[in-house]
Enzyme design. Sequence first.
Site, PDB file in Angstrom:
ATOM      1  N   GLY A   1       0.780  -1.240   0.000  1.00 52.26           N
ATOM      2  CA  GLY A   1       0.000   0.000   0.000  1.00 52.26           C
ATOM      3  C   GLY A   1       0.804   1.278   0.000  1.00 52.26           C
TER       4      GLY A   1
ATOM      5  N   SER B   1      22.818 -13.175   8.077  1.00 51.18           N
ATOM      6  CA  SER B   1      21.889 -13.556   9.150  1.00 51.18           C
ATOM      7  C   SER B   1      21.583 -15.049   9.215  1.00 51.18           C
ATOM      8  CB  SER B   1      20.579 -12.770   9.022  1.00 51.18           C
ATOM      9  OG  SER B   1      19.915 -13.093   7.823  1.00 51.18           O
TER      10      SER B   1
ATOM     11  N   LYS C   1      10.745 -11.010   9.085  1.00 52.36           N
ATOM     12  CA  LYS C   1      11.131 -12.407   9.304  1.00 52.36           C
ATOM     13  C   LYS C   1      10.119 -13.137  10.191  1.00 52.36           C
ATOM     14  CE  LYS C   1      16.055 -11.643   8.547  1.00 52.36           C
ATOM     15  NZ  LYS C   1      17.402 -11.616   9.130  1.00 52.36           N
TER      16      LYS C   1
END
Length: 777
Positions: free
Chosen positions: A361, A679, A722
Amino acid sequence: MNSERSERIKIPVLPLRDVVVYPHMVIPLFVGRKKSIHCIETSMNNDKKIMLIAQKEASKDEPSTNDLFNIGTISSILQMLKLPDGTVKVLVEGLQRACIKNIESNGEHLVAEVELIISPTVIDKEQEVLIRTTVNQFESYIKLNKKIPSEILNTLSQTKNAEKLADTIAAHMPLKLADKQSVLEIYNVNERLEFLMAIMETEIDLLKVEKRIRNRVKKQMEKSQREYYLNEQIKAIQKELGDMDEIPDENKILKRKIKSLKMPKEAKEKTESELQKLKMMSPMSAEATVVRSYIDWMIQVPWNIKTKIKKDIQEAKKILDIDHFGLEKVKERILEYLAVQSRTNKVKGPILCLIGPPGVGKTSLGKSIAKSTGRKYVRMALGGIRDEAEIRGHRRTYIGSMPGKLMQKMVKAKVKNPLFLLDEIDKMSCDIRVDPASALLEVLDPEQNINFNDHYLEVDYDLSDVMFVATSNSMNIPAPLLDRMEIIRLSGYTENEKLNIAKCYLYPKQMERNALKRNELIITDCAIISIIQYYTREAGVRSLEREISKICRKVVKLLILNKSLKKIEINSKNLKKFLGIKRFDYGKTNNLNQIGQVVGLAWTEVGGELLTIETACVSGKGKLTYTGSLGEVMQESIQAALTVVRSQAKKLGIKKDFHEKHDIHVHVPEGATPKDGPSAGIAMCTAIVSSLTKNPVKSNIAMTGEITLQGRVLTIGGLKEKLLAAHRGGVKTVLIPYENKRNLEEIPKNIIEGLTIYPVKNIEEVLKIALENTPYV
């Protein structure tokens, strides 16, 4: 060259510049050089015979023997006239070709020993055909070249002498010096005629092209003159009828418009200057069209027109809530921004940049901000723009030049203070040759955009009243540009948020778009949740809208084919009939605890993703292999993870020399998709330990965190995305770095409530939670 040569004679030599005299040719010559005049006087005092020969280079005033051609023409001086300026005019007639055998200077002029060249007079059928063909071709040439009098053709058409024909044609052709000399040096008359025919063929082709061009230009001129004449006639008729007052002068209209616009001084002076130029030009000229187009653009630019800005923050909040579900943090930041703007009455300040995955959006938020502030909404798509001129405009020297897209959009808005949405700012093409992002630096800098200069308009334009909002999928934006903007992150939606968005926005929108009445189609909440879980896996709601649209289309078809059907209800049981088999297995990341397989959490431009990591340990020589389109940073994470395992091998019950006797292969599925980032470090380490110890990893666990060589777990970014990915994937337990614990406060409770989150400080804690059995001995 077949020719007969006679006895040699001595004769004065007159060098000629750019002139070749042929036998049978009568030509006037103007002589000015001292030696040349003396040469003519000597000939006049004797038998009036003279050798005319061309210079190789016309620039030489004192030509030597090497500067002259070998073949020339013995000529007779018919008349000599001394002119007042000391020069001499002579009329000469070419008699016969001759070849110089020896040439020398007697101090006053050149004298040559020459040998006459007599061509054999053989008349055969081939020569007759050549004569006829040459005359016909010369006739075609004369028709195109009006400079040659037609009387010459009459004379040549009656001659049977091939020598005279060839030399006369050569004398009247506009040949280069080298070609003229070549004609003189061709003794065989048939070869000479063929040579001339080839030259004439080329000249005829060139003259035809020239004629076509001339005719085209003439027609264009006639058309312009005719239009001008007709326009003048119309004006005269209207004047006679008394109607001229009803048709005002166009220049006066433009002048009146310019005066009424209240342009800045620089712009007004420039426009009036161009109007003066236009008055001096023909209305039909191409330049007049360019100038008129420029004036039109200058008149259309909104120099001083503004819309009234709404300052009601309550109304702005109401509009944002109606148009968008959720996004509370984002709405709060936007309202803060609008509140400050309303108090200061200035737009100057940070430019908002909405960053988030596709379909969350961003663009529609820009529309809502425009609506809530009462500004006109203008959107400029930056995706694929690779030229600075598309933003700044093309200079008027280029054909078809126009203002840049920025000024075009301002003209379209018709006001000076719209909300200007720079959509997909990260998608601009930049390389070593072009950098359109640099052109935006001036636009987005509040201190510089007061004097924005478009290359086409060539005057400064004030953009300080424009409210700029940018959108992007990632932070992959040039640093100077990023520095001028304030980042507002839009993360993906939760399952509950998607359900409400579908019910309140997507479902009614698709019902209207597909011409369905309210009671003809009912989609239950269970069906929408099933679509979200089993048919889409995204951060935004675009795929969800597509699936709802697909259902609507199928329902419309069923209602038309089966007239007895009045109402269709979609639930989780009959959903398969409309959307087909399930595309994703929600909540089934791993059914069983597996050795060497770990679920990691990754962040991408389109939101968070589950990342499966597989490790296999086989007998070998200590080779480490990694596959799956892994980037350099991820490869380094694997190496760091392996070093951590080696340093803790004794604690984990792994043989000290395992790295010498085993090959380790780390693979991340979906090999065609590039992957990178640090990560996944703890996930890599867990997978390697599981594979070496044959200790299965719990199937309902996902993890994220960077690992150090000491085994510490470092902080990561994109935590909300995540956790949303874990939520979508049906994962129940998530391991995150301990330092990211503070970020949990910013994450909606409905995401955290469905997950068991363990903040971990080191790899020991990770392995104890993730592995089925206690790994440490």
